[in-house]
Design a protein around this motif. Structure first.
Motif, PDB file in Angstrom:
ATOM      1  N   LEU A 151      35.508  44.617 -38.446  1.00  0.00           N
ATOM      2  CA  LEU A 151      34.235  44.256 -37.845  1.00  0.00           C
ATOM      3  C   LEU A 151      33.782  42.896 -38.355  1.00  0.00           C
ATOM      4  O   LEU A 151      33.846  42.627 -39.555  1.00  0.00           O
ATOM      5  CB  LEU A 151      33.178  45.310 -38.173  1.00  0.00           C
ATOM      6  N   VAL A 152      33.319  42.061 -37.436  1.00  0.00           N
ATOM      7  CA  VAL A 152      32.830  40.734 -37.775  1.00  0.00           C
ATOM      8  C   VAL A 152      31.475  40.536 -37.127  1.00  0.00           C
ATOM      9  O   VAL A 152      31.355  40.600 -35.901  1.00  0.00           O
ATOM     10  CB  VAL A 152      33.800  39.638 -37.322  1.00  0.00           C
ATOM     11  N   GLU A 153      30.464  40.280 -37.952  1.00  0.00           N
ATOM     12  CA  GLU A 153      29.110  40.053 -37.467  1.00  0.00           C
ATOM     13  C   GLU A 153      28.826  38.560 -37.378  1.00  0.00           C
ATOM     14  O   GLU A 153      29.357  37.769 -38.163  1.00  0.00           O
ATOM     15  CB  GLU A 153      28.081  40.712 -38.392  1.00  0.00           C
ATOM     16  N   SER A 154      27.959  38.193 -36.447  1.00  0.00           N
ATOM     17  CA  SER A 154      27.578  36.798 -36.294  1.00  0.00           C
ATOM     18  C   SER A 154      26.210  36.719 -35.636  1.00  0.00           C
ATOM     19  O   SER A 154      25.694  37.707 -35.127  1.00  0.00           O
ATOM     20  CB  SER A 154      28.613  36.027 -35.467  1.00  0.00           C
ATOM     21  N   GLY A 155      25.634  35.527 -35.637  1.00  0.00           N
ATOM     22  CA  GLY A 155      24.381  35.288 -34.940  1.00  0.00           C
ATOM     23  C   GLY A 155      23.153  35.186 -35.813  1.00  0.00           C
ATOM     24  O   GLY A 155      22.062  34.879 -35.309  1.00  0.00           O
ATOM     25  N   ALA A 214      34.632  43.948 -32.793  1.00  0.00           N
ATOM     26  CA  ALA A 214      35.519  44.923 -33.405  1.00  0.00           C
ATOM     27  C   ALA A 214      36.953  44.680 -32.968  1.00  0.00           C
ATOM     28  O   ALA A 214      37.212  44.305 -31.827  1.00  0.00           O
ATOM     29  CB  ALA A 214      35.098  46.343 -33.035  1.00  0.00           C
ATOM     30  N   SER A 215      37.871  44.904 -33.873  1.00  0.00           N
ATOM     31  CA  SER A 215      39.280  44.781 -33.556  1.00  0.00           C
ATOM     32  C   SER A 215      40.052  45.872 -34.279  1.00  0.00           C
ATOM     33  O   SER A 215      39.569  46.462 -35.236  1.00  0.00           O
ATOM     34  CB  SER A 215      39.815  43.398 -33.939  1.00  0.00           C
ATOM     35  N   GLY A 216      41.247  46.121 -33.808  1.00  0.00           N
ATOM     36  CA  GLY A 216      42.051  47.184 -34.361  1.00  0.00           C
ATOM     37  C   GLY A 216      42.078  48.371 -33.423  1.00  0.00           C
ATOM     38  O   GLY A 216      42.275  48.216 -32.228  1.00  0.00           O
ATOM     39  N   ARG A 217      41.838  49.554 -33.982  1.00  0.00           N
ATOM     40  CA  ARG A 217      41.894  50.779 -33.199  1.00  0.00           C
ATOM     41  C   ARG A 217      40.563  51.031 -32.498  1.00  0.00           C
ATOM     42  O   ARG A 217      39.880  52.026 -32.732  1.00  0.00           O
ATOM     43  CB  ARG A 217      42.266  51.964 -34.092  1.00  0.00           C
ATOM     44  N   ILE A 218      40.215  50.123 -31.598  1.00  0.00           N
ATOM     45  CA  ILE A 218      38.920  50.222 -30.939  1.00  0.00           C
ATOM     46  C   ILE A 218      38.873  51.356 -29.929  1.00  0.00           C
ATOM     47  O   ILE A 218      37.782  51.804 -29.558  1.00  0.00           O
ATOM     48  CB  ILE A 218      38.533  48.894 -30.259  1.00  0.00           C
TER      49      ILE A 218
END
Length: 121
Positions: free
Chosen positions: A4-8, A24-28
């Motif tokens: 998970l990567v947050e931004s903003g 989100a990336s991976g096993r989404i």
């Protein structure tokens, strides 16, 4: 299994808006619920909002009527629209993913670095 990567985040005057994003990336494909957490300075993470895939959204009393998770059909992205920000909203915001693991529902995303929000008076 899920990164998970947050931004903003950023600095904003009280009463102003911000829009946060979580990728989100991976096993989404296993994600059922995605949520937002707020961690005020010196405090533990607090879940403030979540969305069930294809279903309703929920908000804590502290952000109800001010923050919204907009409708988005993408399964790998969730946003948080923040309005009428208050100084107590200051802190780091994280997202998290929950899915079925080992026969039960649990949050299984890897915590990202979060995104800092600073609300000035």
């Amino acid at each position: 299994q899920v990164q998970l990567v947050e931004s903003g985040g950023g600095s904003v005057q009280a009463g102003g808006p911000l829009r946060l994003s979580c990728a989100a990336s991976g096993r989404i494909s296993s994600i059922i619920v995605m949520g937002w957490y707020h961690q005020a300075p010196g405090k533990e993470r607090e879940r403030i909002a979540d969305i069930i895939t294809g279903g309703p959204r929920r908000y804590s009393d502290s952000v109800k009527d001010r923050f919204t998770i907009p409708r988005d059909n993408a399964k790998d992205t969730v946003h948080l629209e923040m309005d009428n920000l208050k100084p107590e909203d200051t802190g780091v915001y994280y997202c998290q993913a929950a899915g079925v693991v080992g026969g039960g529902l649990r949050e299984y995303g890897s915590w990202g670095q979060g995104t800092q929000v600073t609300v000035t008076v």
